[in-house]
Design an enzyme around this catalytic site. Sequence first.
Site, PDB file in Angstrom:
ATOM      1  N   GLU A   1      46.110  42.749  45.204  1.00 64.67           N
ATOM      2  CA  GLU A   1      45.185  41.786  44.618  1.00 64.67           C
ATOM      3  C   GLU A   1      43.883  41.815  45.407  1.00 64.67           C
ATOM      4  OE1 GLU A   1      46.556  37.809  43.901  1.00 64.67           O
ATOM      5  OE2 GLU A   1      48.413  38.506  42.958  1.00 64.67           O
TER       6      GLU A   1
ATOM      7  N   HIS B   1      39.917  36.649  41.677  1.00 64.42           N
ATOM      8  CA  HIS B   1      40.965  37.499  42.245  1.00 64.42           C
ATOM      9  C   HIS B   1      41.634  38.247  41.099  1.00 64.42           C
ATOM     10  CE1 HIS B   1      43.693  34.185  41.148  1.00 64.42           C
ATOM     11  NE2 HIS B   1      44.685  35.043  41.277  1.00 64.42           N
TER      12      HIS B   1
ATOM     13  N   HIS C   1      45.169  40.158  39.287  1.00 62.02           N
ATOM     14  CA  HIS C   1      46.620  40.232  39.114  1.00 62.02           C
ATOM     15  C   HIS C   1      46.944  41.668  38.699  1.00 62.02           C
ATOM     16  CE1 HIS C   1      47.427  35.658  38.275  1.00 62.02           C
ATOM     17  NE2 HIS C   1      47.044  35.901  39.512  1.00 62.02           N
TER      18      HIS C   1
ATOM     19  N   ASP D   1      48.653  30.460  42.740  1.00 63.01           N
ATOM     20  CA  ASP D   1      47.240  30.203  42.449  1.00 63.01           C
ATOM     21  C   ASP D   1      46.997  28.695  42.322  1.00 63.01           C
ATOM     22  OD1 ASP D   1      46.835  32.949  42.319  1.00 63.01           O
ATOM     23  OD2 ASP D   1      46.802  33.008  40.133  1.00 63.01           O
TER      24      ASP D   1
END
Length: 135
Positions: A24, A79, A81, A92
């Site tokens: 990530e 961010h 995934h 999260d």
Amino acid sequence: MPLHLPRHLETALWEHVQREVPCECVGVIGAQGAALRALYPLRNIARDPAHRYLADPASLLRALRAMEQEGLTLAAIYHSHPHGRARPSRSDLDLAEYRVPYLIADVERHDLRAYLLPQGEEVELTIDERGTDFS
């Protein structure tokens, strides 16, 4: 309120995502008023970076100081995934600290979405082809 991401910042975000696969990525976006202006990639120091992110505090501090020097404020956190959908995961939601939109990039589907966390409410995200200030 919709979030208008200029195309050049979207491109930079996806380039950061691709550099970090299979892990990530994490970064922040600075704005001047409502206009998103700059992207700051951060270092992911999570113990399991393929499934979690944790921004390196030193790189986050450098980014926040750079924003301040450039007259910008923290406007969003992003961010990726690499192995999941562009939806907030349990971690999260649990780790959300800032009252800004969180952008999540689904690497497999090349899908980018924004949310207010920890509520999980989706925010309208548009890609601005011209880089125009919509404020």
